[in-house]
Design an enzyme around this catalytic site. Sequence first.
Site, mmCIF file in Angstrom:
data_model
loop_
_atom_site.group_PDB
_atom_site.id
_atom_site.type_symbol
_atom_site.label_atom_id
_atom_site.label_comp_id
_atom_site.label_asym_id
_atom_site.label_seq_id
_atom_site.Cartn_x
_atom_site.Cartn_y
_atom_site.Cartn_z
ATOM 1 N N HIS A 287 30.835 41.650 55.099
ATOM 2 C CA HIS A 287 30.602 42.628 54.025
ATOM 3 C C HIS A 287 29.172 43.162 54.113
ATOM 4 C CE1 HIS A 287 33.875 39.996 52.800
ATOM 5 N NE2 HIS A 287 34.297 40.945 51.998
ATOM 6 N N HIS B 120 32.419 48.216 51.816
ATOM 7 C CA HIS B 120 32.434 46.925 51.120
ATOM 8 C C HIS B 120 32.678 45.748 52.066
ATOM 9 C CE1 HIS B 120 33.653 43.744 48.334
ATOM 10 N NE2 HIS B 120 34.589 43.529 49.227
ATOM 11 N N GLU C 130 37.359 26.063 29.153
ATOM 12 C CA GLU C 130 37.539 25.039 30.200
ATOM 13 C C GLU C 130 36.934 25.475 31.527
ATOM 14 O OE1 GLU C 130 40.105 26.402 28.520
ATOM 15 O OE2 GLU C 130 40.659 24.795 27.131
ATOM 16 N N HIS D 248 52.093 21.825 26.594
ATOM 17 C CA HIS D 248 50.954 20.909 26.688
ATOM 18 C C HIS D 248 51.215 19.704 27.590
ATOM 19 C CE1 HIS D 248 49.398 23.389 23.564
ATOM 20 N NE2 HIS D 248 48.405 22.571 23.245
HETATM 21 C C1 LIG Z 1 38.200 35.397 42.283
HETATM 22 C C2 LIG Z 1 38.167 36.408 43.387
HETATM 23 N N1 LIG Z 1 39.071 37.388 43.379
HETATM 24 C C3 LIG Z 1 39.106 38.286 44.399
HETATM 25 C C4 LIG Z 1 38.219 38.201 45.424
HETATM 26 C C5 LIG Z 1 38.284 39.170 46.583
HETATM 27 N N2 LIG Z 1 37.135 40.082 46.510
HETATM 28 C C6 LIG Z 1 36.039 39.863 47.226
HETATM 29 S S1 LIG Z 1 34.849 41.010 46.940
HETATM 30 C C7 LIG Z 1 35.839 41.824 45.848
HETATM 31 C C8 LIG Z 1 35.355 43.074 45.168
HETATM 32 C C9 LIG Z 1 34.076 42.810 44.506
HETATM 33 O O1 LIG Z 1 33.476 43.973 44.099
HETATM 34 P P1 LIG Z 1 31.928 43.961 43.770
HETATM 35 O O2 LIG Z 1 31.584 42.729 43.044
HETATM 36 O O3 LIG Z 1 31.612 45.250 43.107
HETATM 37 O O4 LIG Z 1 31.248 43.866 45.180
HETATM 38 P P2 LIG Z 1 30.744 45.073 46.092
HETATM 39 O O5 LIG Z 1 31.921 45.975 46.325
HETATM 40 O O6 LIG Z 1 29.683 45.750 45.341
HETATM 41 O O7 LIG Z 1 30.288 44.412 47.348
HETATM 42 C C10 LIG Z 1 37.062 41.196 45.722
HETATM 43 C C11 LIG Z 1 38.152 41.666 44.847
HETATM 44 C C12 LIG Z 1 37.286 37.135 45.386
HETATM 45 N N3 LIG Z 1 36.402 36.939 46.348
HETATM 46 N N4 LIG Z 1 37.269 36.286 44.342
#
Ligand SMILES: Cc1ncc(C[n+]2csc(CCOP(=O)(O)OP(=O)(O)O)c2C)c(N)n1
Length: 677
Positions: free
Chosen positions: A44, A275, A424, A486
Amino acid sequence: MSTQQSPSAEAPPLPAPRDPELREMANAVRALSMDAVEKAKSGHPGMPMGMADVATVLFKKFLKFDPREPAWPDRDRFVLSAGHGSMLLYALLYLTGYPEMTLEELKRFRQLGSRTAGHPEYGHAPGIETTTGPLGQGLANAVGMALAERIMNARFGDELVDHRTYVIAGDGCLMEGISHEAIGLAGHLKLRKLIVLWDDNSVTIDGPTGLSVSDDQLERFEAHGWSVAAVDGHDTDAVAAALEVAQTSNRPSLIACRTTIAFGAPTKAGTAAAHGAPLGAAEIEGARKRLGWPYPPFEVPEAIRARWQAVGARGAEASRVWRERLAEAPADVRHEFERRQSRELPAGWRDALAAVKTKFAADAPKIATRQASGAVLDALASVMPELIGGSADLTPSNNTKAKSQAELTPRNYGGGYIHYGVREHGMAAAMNGLALHGGVVPYGGSFLIFTDYCRNSIRLSALMGVRVIYVMTHDSIGLGEDGPTHQPIEQLAALRAIPGLRVYRPGDPVETAECWELALSSPKVPSVIALTRQGLPTLRRDTQENRSARGGYVLAEADGGPRAVTLVATGSEVSIAMSARDLLTAKGVAAAVVSLPCWQLFDAQDAAYRARVLGTAPRIGVEAASPFGWERYVGEAGTVIGMRSFGASAPAEDLYRHFGITAEKVAEAALSVWRSS
Ligand SMILES: Cc1ncc(C[n+]2csc(CCOP(=O)(O)OP(=O)(O)O)c2C)c(N)n1
């Protein structure tokens, strides 16, 4: 000759930077990030390129750290919650001179055995404070770290403990539900030394954030009791000024940093295309031109490297002076501080625990294991000042608050008990942060069913190898009337499937004390202790040895002859198995009972021990939960008395009868297995 225009020709020039020297330093981070992602053919690049200016200001002017003393307890913590931007962290560690983060490591980004894993992994290299990647977790860990700082400060004072926790979080971190719990908790606890830099770039994977979110983050954080500010994340003066203000806030701070993802890239900047994929050779070439970075891949000119090394050297004096202060502190304070940092438990904790265990064995109370756990905590809390308890709003049910523990509040960080509220997931992630910070040993309670609500944090405890103790009560249909929403069914199996996590299910008060001893004595292992709501008889009257330490053992050998059958049980079903054994003995069938409080520890025993315990006679497994996984103890064709459906709402005894988990049914099954063997 090609008529194709180079990407840089299409893109407008970048605005002049506020501070050209800082921009050059940031460009080193950008270039290393694009190059490493390109070489790995995965990763990334966008986020590191977007946040490079912000990170440069933070590291150059604010972050207190010393790459030569990366474990300096009073260092500021830096958490990259947007873990997919891992190259930002690796580049910073390399440039500031962390000896283990070499250029070679950057070149091995995302390769097997490198320190530079796809997402930052705790333990891979000094400077990686926590494992991030599941969005939001880092932010929630940071709440625990900032809280640990306040707790340690309350005990040891500003002289020894006075540092900040900085977080870089992305849009994704703030969208995740866990962020709600984390920022609510931080605001409530007034964690003023927590500073979050939000990469406000309005881009996620699917495209512009406008596709999915219209939250006003500033108002949101403000409503949670945070100080907020918004700046242009490429204006280094503005970032520095906001960080300056945040230092003095009496609340946690959010700084929204408006950035352009993949800043500098000619066609992909500002778009989701940057990204999570390598930029490609042409785009990188264009970025180099636009950024004014004519150097070959992975090369940082000496002058810029020297500037970064000076940043790395900046904290050496402060860390030296800090060590002097520690050396000059009164001996008892120094020893206590060092003991707690080393994760060693205080003298006397085992004796305190042994005393409770002995009392259980002598009095043989009929109590729930959650009550037994409460008694254990009463004994431990007064000898273990580092023990920090809590519950996600189930304190009276979980029996997690020891009598001597005062409440931890923003006015008293010296309290040993945290009311996490109905959070939690936030609690579990904060406990990871507490444990990672060091100096404290966190445990926290909820109902076993709600481990599903915090499963990813539990998984991360195991992935990181941190001593977090999850006290999860109401561990079966034995909780009764609250019904199937539960009553855990598949949770034990699901937790047992997490590598490195120890799941304890003690069968009586003595085993409960033993499981606590085991959970505490492993500084790099997280534990779930599953406890009953309902009363159980004390089965164990011997206390010399911690028999739970082998995970499973013969609680009662067959009477009057070789085993005809072996009943293997856990938790509340051990006493049911014992009653079944009596019924079988009366019928002349010699049955042994094996208690199996911790599968992971039992599986780690040598084959001879396991074979001796399990025996060669037919086996019946008894556990009021999904039989998933039991075949390893009873064999493929073995019988398990367990739950094959969700539970129901009724008094516990009725449920046990309804679902056929009774001594009579166990004895019946044993007789039929024995007859056909
Ligand atoms: C809990 C979770 N859900 C989904 C992902 C997959 N994922 C990685 S980065 C991302 C998008 C994040 O966007 P942002 O925080 O704006 O990062 P940027 O595009 O600015 O690098 C997703 C959905 C993940 N790593 N963790």
